[in-house]
Design a protein around this motif. Structure first.
Motif, PDB file in Angstrom:
ATOM      1  N   LEU A  99       0.828  -1.206   0.000  1.00  0.00           N
ATOM      2  CA  LEU A  99       0.000   0.000   0.000  1.00  0.00           C
ATOM      3  C   LEU A  99       0.865   1.259   0.000  1.00  0.00           C
ATOM      4  CD1 LEU A  99      -2.906   0.934  -0.058  1.00  0.00           C
ATOM      5  CD2 LEU A  99      -2.919   0.891   2.455  1.00  0.00           C
ATOM      6  N   ASP A 100       1.995   1.199   0.689  1.00  0.00           N
ATOM      7  CA  ASP A 100       2.917   2.337   0.708  1.00  0.00           C
ATOM      8  C   ASP A 100       3.418   2.667  -0.698  1.00  0.00           C
ATOM      9  OD1 ASP A 100       3.319   3.838   2.964  1.00  0.00           O
ATOM     10  OD2 ASP A 100       4.964   2.641   3.755  1.00  0.00           O
ATOM     11  N   ILE A 101       3.749   1.635  -1.464  1.00  0.00           N
ATOM     12  CA  ILE A 101       4.250   1.841  -2.828  1.00  0.00           C
ATOM     13  C   ILE A 101       3.163   2.451  -3.702  1.00  0.00           C
ATOM     14  CG2 ILE A 101       5.032   0.650  -4.913  1.00  0.00           C
ATOM     15  CD1 ILE A 101       6.491  -1.326  -2.989  1.00  0.00           C
ATOM     16  N   LEU A 102       1.956   1.933  -3.584  1.00  0.00           N
ATOM     17  CA  LEU A 102       0.828   2.489  -4.335  1.00  0.00           C
ATOM     18  C   LEU A 102       0.615   3.959  -3.967  1.00  0.00           C
ATOM     19  CD1 LEU A 102      -1.720   2.322  -6.123  1.00  0.00           C
ATOM     20  CD2 LEU A 102      -2.927   1.400  -4.120  1.00  0.00           C
ATOM     21  N   ASN A 103       0.570   4.233  -2.671  1.00  0.00           N
ATOM     22  CA  ASN A 103       0.362   5.616  -2.217  1.00  0.00           C
ATOM     23  C   ASN A 103       1.519   6.520  -2.632  1.00  0.00           C
ATOM     24  OD1 ASN A 103      -2.065   4.917  -1.004  1.00  0.00           O
ATOM     25  ND2 ASN A 103      -1.164   4.623   1.029  1.00  0.00           N
ATOM     26  N   GLY A 104       2.731   5.966  -2.634  1.00  0.00           N
ATOM     27  CA  GLY A 104       3.891   6.751  -3.036  1.00  0.00           C
ATOM     28  C   GLY A 104       3.840   7.146  -4.500  1.00  0.00           C
ATOM     29  N   ALA A 105       3.398   6.229  -5.353  1.00  0.00           N
ATOM     30  CA  ALA A 105       3.265   6.545  -6.779  1.00  0.00           C
ATOM     31  C   ALA A 105       2.230   7.636  -6.992  1.00  0.00           C
ATOM     32  CB  ALA A 105       2.886   5.287  -7.560  1.00  0.00           C
ATOM     33  N   LEU A 106       1.109   7.525  -6.295  1.00  0.00           N
ATOM     34  CA  LEU A 106       0.050   8.530  -6.419  1.00  0.00           C
ATOM     35  C   LEU A 106       0.508   9.884  -5.886  1.00  0.00           C
ATOM     36  CD1 LEU A 106      -2.992   6.325  -5.349  1.00  0.00           C
ATOM     37  CD2 LEU A 106      -2.492   7.168  -7.664  1.00  0.00           C
ATOM     38  N   ALA A 107       1.262   9.860  -4.788  1.00  0.00           N
ATOM     39  CA  ALA A 107       1.768  11.110  -4.216  1.00  0.00           C
ATOM     40  C   ALA A 107       2.741  11.780  -5.183  1.00  0.00           C
ATOM     41  CB  ALA A 107       2.445  10.838  -2.876  1.00  0.00           C
ATOM     42  N   TYR A 108       3.581  10.982  -5.833  1.00  0.00           N
ATOM     43  CA  TYR A 108       4.556  11.550  -6.766  1.00  0.00           C
ATOM     44  C   TYR A 108       3.877  12.199  -7.968  1.00  0.00           C
ATOM     45  CZ  TYR A 108       8.185  11.882 -10.308  1.00  0.00           C
ATOM     46  OH  TYR A 108       9.018  12.357 -11.298  1.00  0.00           O
ATOM     47  N   VAL A 109       2.942  11.486  -8.610  1.00  0.00           N
ATOM     48  CA  VAL A 109       2.314  12.068  -9.798  1.00  0.00           C
ATOM     49  C   VAL A 109       1.404  13.240  -9.448  1.00  0.00           C
ATOM     50  CG1 VAL A 109       2.490   9.921 -11.116  1.00  0.00           C
ATOM     51  CG2 VAL A 109       0.381  10.407  -9.842  1.00  0.00           C
ATOM     52  N   SER A 110       0.985  13.333  -8.187  1.00  0.00           N
ATOM     53  CA  SER A 110       0.151  14.466  -7.774  1.00  0.00           C
ATOM     54  C   SER A 110       0.934  15.775  -7.805  1.00  0.00           C
ATOM     55  CB  SER A 110      -0.423  14.244  -6.367  1.00  0.00           C
ATOM     56  OG  SER A 110       0.582  14.368  -5.375  1.00  0.00           O
ATOM     57  N   THR A 111       2.264  15.678  -7.896  1.00  0.00           N
ATOM     58  CA  THR A 111       3.099  16.879  -8.002  1.00  0.00           C
ATOM     59  C   THR A 111       3.209  17.354  -9.451  1.00  0.00           C
ATOM     60  OG1 THR A 111       5.191  15.654  -8.280  1.00  0.00           O
ATOM     61  CG2 THR A 111       4.461  16.079  -6.025  1.00  0.00           C
ATOM     62  N   HIS A 112       2.583  16.635 -10.372  1.00  0.00           N
ATOM     63  CA  HIS A 112       2.566  16.984 -11.800  1.00  0.00           C
ATOM     64  C   HIS A 112       3.966  17.143 -12.391  1.00  0.00           C
ATOM     65  CE1 HIS A 112      -1.825  17.670 -11.927  1.00  0.00           C
ATOM     66  NE2 HIS A 112      -1.654  18.112 -10.695  1.00  0.00           N
ATOM     67  N   PRO A 113       4.806  16.107 -12.276  1.00  0.00           N
ATOM     68  CA  PRO A 113       6.147  16.218 -12.863  1.00  0.00           C
ATOM     69  C   PRO A 113       6.064  16.352 -14.386  1.00  0.00           C
ATOM     70  CG  PRO A 113       5.670  13.941 -12.265  1.00  0.00           C
ATOM     71  CD  PRO A 113       4.576  14.770 -11.674  1.00  0.00           C
ATOM     72  N   LYS A 114       6.927  17.181 -14.949  1.00  0.00           N
ATOM     73  CA  LYS A 114       7.023  17.328 -16.399  1.00  0.00           C
ATOM     74  C   LYS A 114       8.017  16.301 -16.932  1.00  0.00           C
ATOM     75  CE  LYS A 114       6.097  22.326 -16.301  1.00  0.00           C
ATOM     76  NZ  LYS A 114       6.082  22.475 -14.822  1.00  0.00           N
ATOM     77  N   TYR A 115       7.782  15.849 -18.147  1.00  0.00           N
ATOM     78  CA  TYR A 115       8.633  14.795 -18.704  1.00  0.00           C
ATOM     79  C   TYR A 115       9.883  15.383 -19.358  1.00  0.00           C
ATOM     80  CZ  TYR A 115       9.970  10.382 -20.840  1.00  0.00           C
ATOM     81  OH  TYR A 115      10.643   9.241 -21.178  1.00  0.00           O
ATOM     82  N   LYS A 116      11.013  15.004 -18.838  1.00  0.00           N
ATOM     83  CA  LYS A 116      12.285  15.358 -19.462  1.00  0.00           C
ATOM     84  C   LYS A 116      13.377  14.481 -18.879  1.00  0.00           C
ATOM     85  CE  LYS A 116      14.387  19.340 -18.665  1.00  0.00           C
ATOM     86  NZ  LYS A 116      14.701  20.791 -18.741  1.00  0.00           N
ATOM     87  N   SER A 117      14.221  13.940 -19.741  1.00  0.00           N
ATOM     88  CA  SER A 117      15.314  13.082 -19.298  1.00  0.00           C
ATOM     89  C   SER A 117      16.585  13.909 -19.159  1.00  0.00           C
ATOM     90  CB  SER A 117      15.534  11.952 -20.314  1.00  0.00           C
ATOM     91  OG  SER A 117      16.616  11.131 -19.908  1.00  0.00           O
ATOM     92  N   ARG A 118      17.163  13.875 -17.968  1.00  0.00           N
ATOM     93  CA  ARG A 118      18.429  14.557 -17.738  1.00  0.00           C
ATOM     94  C   ARG A 118      19.143  13.903 -16.563  1.00  0.00           C
ATOM     95  NH1 ARG A 118      17.885  20.364 -14.895  1.00  0.00           N
ATOM     96  NH2 ARG A 118      20.032  19.760 -14.476  1.00  0.00           N
ATOM     97  N   TYR A 119      20.403  14.242 -16.396  1.00  0.00           N
ATOM     98  CA  TYR A 119      21.233  13.671 -15.339  1.00  0.00           C
ATOM     99  C   TYR A 119      21.187  14.580 -14.106  1.00  0.00           C
ATOM    100  CZ  TYR A 119      25.454  11.791 -13.071  1.00  0.00           C
ATOM    101  OH  TYR A 119      26.337  11.219 -12.192  1.00  0.00           O
ATOM    102  N   TYR A 120      21.134  13.960 -12.917  1.00  0.00           N
ATOM    103  CA  TYR A 120      21.118  14.719 -11.663  1.00  0.00           C
ATOM    104  C   TYR A 120      22.284  14.269 -10.787  1.00  0.00           C
ATOM    105  CZ  TYR A 120      16.432  16.137 -13.053  1.00  0.00           C
ATOM    106  OH  TYR A 120      15.362  16.662 -13.745  1.00  0.00           O
TER     107      TYR A 120
END
Length: 226
Positions: free
Chosen positions: A68-89
């Motif tokens: 359930l934590d993993i499911l909730n974590g995925a939902l929490a992450y996408v709720s931040t509306h990340p934009k798609y771009k590949s780069r190095y951090y």
């Protein structure tokens, strides 16, 4: 006549190059400023009843099981509306509201207490022959689909890739395609096949989508713990 044709050809060439430049500039601007992918959850359209599976493990001791934590974590992450771009951090995890498909999984697992950056790097160094990574780089290796498929094959519970076995697909599972990865949702379409929480490209209309039945390139389905 030849001189006139040459001038016309040159003018046409430059006109085409200008159009391409303007088009690419517009695409880049839209990708970096105006991605409005929806994090609104879809309705659960399945009329049957498949109870959500709960893991016996709670890695981060927060009172919520890993599944359930993993499911909730995925939902929490996408709720931040990340934009798609590949780069190095330099620190591995994106910290600027940009990301790719693997970041959905990395942040989902981090929410449950699993640091993929550390775990994948350790596994690469123990099993270099499986990964065939010339020079391990902890900042990027855990953000590659191929590496995650190998890592989960070593460390997670391998499950069916047959989407018709709907009860075997549970919210919080990990699904891997040939060049893509996502987290299985706890909501389902009318056939009982779950939606997938993922980040595929800049043109995606929603982060949680009914794509599983449409894909013919599923290469892995994993569960972190029993």
């Amino acid at each position: 006549m030849r001189s006139d044709m040459t001038r016309k050809d040159s003018a046409m060439y430059y006109a085409i190059m200008i159009v391409l430049f303007v088009f690419c500039s517009i695409v880049f601007y839209v990708q970096t400023h105006y991605q409005h992918t929806s994090a609104i959850r879809p309705e659960d359209d399945y009329k049957g009843k498949i109870p959500q599976l709960h893991s016996s493990e709670d890695r981060d001791d927060d009172g919520v099981d890993d599944q359930l934590d993993i499911l909730n974590g995925a939902l929490a992450y996408v709720s931040t509306h990340p934009k798609y771009k590949s780069r190095y951090y330099e620190n591995g995890y994106p910290d600027d509201n940009y990301g790719v498909c693997t970041d959905v999984v990395a942040y989902a697992l981090k929410y449950a207490g699993y640091d993929l950056q550390v775990l994948v790097d350790a596994d690469i160094r123990v099993h270099p022959q499986d990964y065939m990574v010339a020079e391990p780089d902890a900042n990027i290796d855990f953000r590659r689909v191929r590496n995650l498929n190998i890592f989960f094959s070593h460390t997670a519970v391998a499950l069916t890739t047959d989407v018709s076995e709907i009860e075997a697909w549970q919210g919080g599972d990990i699904v891997i395609f040939e060049r893509h990865i996502g987290i299985v949702s706890d909501r389902r379409n009318k056939n009982g096949v779950p939606y997938i929480i993922h980040h595929n490209d800049p043109w995606q209309m929603a982060y949680e989508q009914d794509i599983l039945e449409k894909r013919t390139d599923i290469v892995g389905h994993y569960r972190i713990s029993k």
